[in-house]
Design an enzyme around this catalytic site. Structure first.
Site, PDB file in Angstrom:
ATOM      1  N   GLU A  29       1.045  -1.170   0.155  1.00  0.00           N
ATOM      2  CA  GLU A  29       0.332   0.127  -0.251  1.00  0.00           C
ATOM      3  C   GLU A  29       1.109   1.040   0.240  1.00  0.00           C
ATOM      4  O   GLU A  29       2.145   1.757   0.668  1.00  0.00           O
ATOM      5  CB  GLU A  29      -0.754  -0.097   1.242  1.00  0.00           C
ATOM      6  CG  GLU A  29      -2.374  -1.514   0.668  1.00  0.00           C
ATOM      7  CD  GLU A  29      -2.684  -1.065   2.574  1.00  0.00           C
ATOM      8  OE1 GLU A  29      -1.781  -1.297   3.812  1.00  0.00           O
ATOM      9  OE2 GLU A  29      -3.102  -2.506   3.049  1.00  0.00           O
ATOM     10  N   LEU A  58      -6.566  -1.664  -0.310  1.00  0.00           N
ATOM     11  CA  LEU A  58      -5.784  -2.108   1.360  1.00  0.00           C
ATOM     12  C   LEU A  58      -5.981  -3.145   1.743  1.00  0.00           C
ATOM     13  O   LEU A  58      -7.647  -3.085   1.887  1.00  0.00           O
ATOM     14  CB  LEU A  58      -6.502  -0.387   2.087  1.00  0.00           C
ATOM     15  CG  LEU A  58      -6.273   1.060   1.158  1.00  0.00           C
ATOM     16  CD1 LEU A  58      -6.933   1.580   2.271  1.00  0.00           C
ATOM     17  CD2 LEU A  58      -3.995   1.203   1.652  1.00  0.00           C
ATOM     18  N   GLU A  60      -4.690  -6.965   2.964  1.00  0.00           N
ATOM     19  CA  GLU A  60      -3.345  -7.403   3.502  1.00  0.00           C
ATOM     20  C   GLU A  60      -3.486  -8.693   2.838  1.00  0.00           C
ATOM     21  O   GLU A  60      -2.854  -9.211   2.863  1.00  0.00           O
ATOM     22  CB  GLU A  60      -2.986  -7.221   4.984  1.00  0.00           C
ATOM     23  CG  GLU A  60      -2.329  -6.337   5.554  1.00  0.00           C
ATOM     24  CD  GLU A  60      -3.331  -4.676   5.276  1.00  0.00           C
ATOM     25  OE1 GLU A  60      -3.585  -3.344   5.208  1.00  0.00           O
ATOM     26  OE2 GLU A  60      -4.439  -4.838   5.217  1.00  0.00           O
ATOM     27  N   ASP A  84       2.847  -2.678  11.605  1.00  0.00           N
ATOM     28  CA  ASP A  84       2.815  -4.158  12.305  1.00  0.00           C
ATOM     29  C   ASP A  84       1.224  -4.807  12.598  1.00  0.00           C
ATOM     30  O   ASP A  84       0.696  -5.922  11.599  1.00  0.00           O
ATOM     31  CB  ASP A  84       3.613  -3.916  13.681  1.00  0.00           C
ATOM     32  CG  ASP A  84       3.684  -3.134  13.868  1.00  0.00           C
ATOM     33  OD1 ASP A  84       2.556  -1.702  13.861  1.00  0.00           O
ATOM     34  OD2 ASP A  84       4.805  -1.986  15.011  1.00  0.00           O
ATOM     35  N   TYR A  88      -2.536  -8.767  10.741  1.00  0.00           N
ATOM     36  CA  TYR A  88      -3.606  -9.378  11.217  1.00  0.00           C
ATOM     37  C   TYR A  88      -4.822  -9.896   9.798  1.00  0.00           C
ATOM     38  O   TYR A  88      -4.216 -10.933   9.468  1.00  0.00           O
ATOM     39  CB  TYR A  88      -4.376  -9.030  12.498  1.00  0.00           C
ATOM     40  CG  TYR A  88      -3.207  -8.409  13.582  1.00  0.00           C
ATOM     41  CD1 TYR A  88      -2.658  -9.988  14.308  1.00  0.00           C
ATOM     42  CD2 TYR A  88      -3.682  -7.350  14.049  1.00  0.00           C
ATOM     43  CE1 TYR A  88      -1.272  -9.564  14.794  1.00  0.00           C
ATOM     44  CE2 TYR A  88      -2.161  -7.533  15.008  1.00  0.00           C
ATOM     45  CZ  TYR A  88      -1.557  -8.381  15.276  1.00  0.00           C
ATOM     46  OH  TYR A  88      -0.749  -8.102  16.227  1.00  0.00           O
ATOM     47  N   HIS A 129      -0.112   0.453  15.132  1.00  0.00           N
ATOM     48  CA  HIS A 129       0.233   0.642  14.716  1.00  0.00           C
ATOM     49  C   HIS A 129       1.866   0.820  15.403  1.00  0.00           C
ATOM     50  O   HIS A 129       3.121   1.506  14.775  1.00  0.00           O
ATOM     51  CB  HIS A 129       0.595   3.081  15.226  1.00  0.00           C
ATOM     52  CG  HIS A 129      -0.008   3.209  13.516  1.00  0.00           C
ATOM     53  ND1 HIS A 129      -1.710   2.838  14.392  1.00  0.00           N
ATOM     54  CD2 HIS A 129      -0.630   3.567  12.158  1.00  0.00           C
ATOM     55  CE1 HIS A 129      -2.654   2.845  13.047  1.00  0.00           C
ATOM     56  NE2 HIS A 129      -1.870   3.192  12.219  1.00  0.00           N
TER      57      HIS A 129
END
Length: 336
Positions: A29, A58, A60, A84, A88, A129
């Protein structure tokens, strides 16, 4: 030798990998036109084009799933997870597909996917974040998990990860992105330290202090401060969390007889817990005291104004050293 920040060293390593192998593709992204939120991929789209440096939606799960398909077709995808805590939604793809397909196919399929993850706190950001999810992936068979801590390692290790036929979770300490160091941009991977081998940052005789990522510099500072008090600390940068270079850690603990492990992630079920158990099993007769863990607290990541109380710092690490030495200190009885 060139002086680069850790972020620029990663950029140089990615550029070298793209130039050396036309099967390397970067995905993520805002990594193309913007150059990533931390500017790690700055300039790479202009140099290699939008088919090699791909701005993705957007999603993951979609990014990692696409990387799986590309790996099937012989490409070497490099995926950036923007922060980070955003990893998920892609967790199922990583642990159920990326980690399993080589085994599931009886070795006929390889997944040479590198998943870059800026991790850890210290930048004044909030939950999602500033997380440390590395233990989830170190627990998953089929994944390599590594963490760089300085520009020289960042440059070499990202190239090693991309060249590996194994899937690699590549953790980058975001609060160290602007730390500068010397980098040999002519370095050959054949001559470099393997990414699975730990590095002894400082030699010592009294305590082995083991860490990785952002806390390597803090551990080095702790060793310097302890030396003024007559305590000799050996600092080891693990670099690889799965697999762990136990040989290096064992050799150190057999000499010092004491070990402290520190990381930003919470203590429960963390990398430090596994390391403490393994070293206790392997070095029991050499230990003068039980291993001590100095970690983040077992809480959701706190607001930015409170993160300094959450992250292990110089004082908390030195307190851990005092405890493993059996020395009284002002923080006795305080949970680390």
């Amino acid at each position: 030798m060139t002086t680069l920040t850790l972020a620029k060293a990663l950029n140089a390593g990615l550029r070298r990998a793209l130039a050396d192998d036309d099967k390397v593709v970067l995905m993520g992204e805002d990594i193309g036109t913007l150059g990533g939120v931390f500017r790690v991929t700055d300039g790479l789209k202009a140099e290699f084009g939008p088919k090699r440096v791909v701005d993705t939606p957007l999603s993951e799960a979609g990014i990692v799933g696409t990387a799986v398909g590309l790996a099937y077709r012989g490409f070497r995808p490099v995926v950036e997870i923007q922060f980070d805590g955003f990893i998920y939604p892609g967790f199922d793809q990583i642990v159920a597909q990326v980690a399993k397909l080589h085994y599931r196919s009886r070795g006929n399929v390889r997944m040479p996917i590198t998943i870059r993850v800026p991790f850890g706190g210290g930048i004044g950001a909030a939950e999602h974040h500033s997380e440390s999810p590395e233990a989830y992936f170190a627990h998953t068979a089929g994944l390599r998990v590594v963490a760089c801590s300085n520009p020289a390692d960042a440059y070499v290790m990202i190239r090693q990860a991309i060249a590996s036929d194994d899937p690699v979770l590549f953790f980058e300490p975001k609060r160290r992105y602007h730390v500068k160091g010397e980098v040999d941009e002519t370095a050959s991977l054949a001559d470099a330290r393997p990414m699975g081998v730990a590095t002894t940052i400082a030699a010592g005789n009294d305590v082995t202090l083991v860490t990785y990522g952002a806390l390597v510099q803090t551990a080095r500072d702790a060793a310097i401060a302890a030396a003024e008090d007559g305590v000799s600390i050996e600092v080891i940068d693990l670099r690889s969390l799965a697999p762990v270079d136990y040989a290096t850690v064992e050799a150190s603990v057999r000499r010092t007889g004491r070990m402290v492990i520190t990381h930003e992630a919470g203590q429960q079920g963390g990398v430090g817990a596994e390391l403490a158990a393994a070293i206790t099993e392997r070095c029991f007769e050499f230990l003068e005291a039980a291993p001590v863990r100095v970690t983040g607290h077992d809480i959701p990541y706190p607001p930015a104004k409170l993160e300094r109380h959450h992250l292990p710092d110089l004082d908390r690490i030195l307190d851990g050293v005092d405890r493993v030495l059996g020395r009284p200190n002002s923080m006795s009885g305080v949970e680390a």
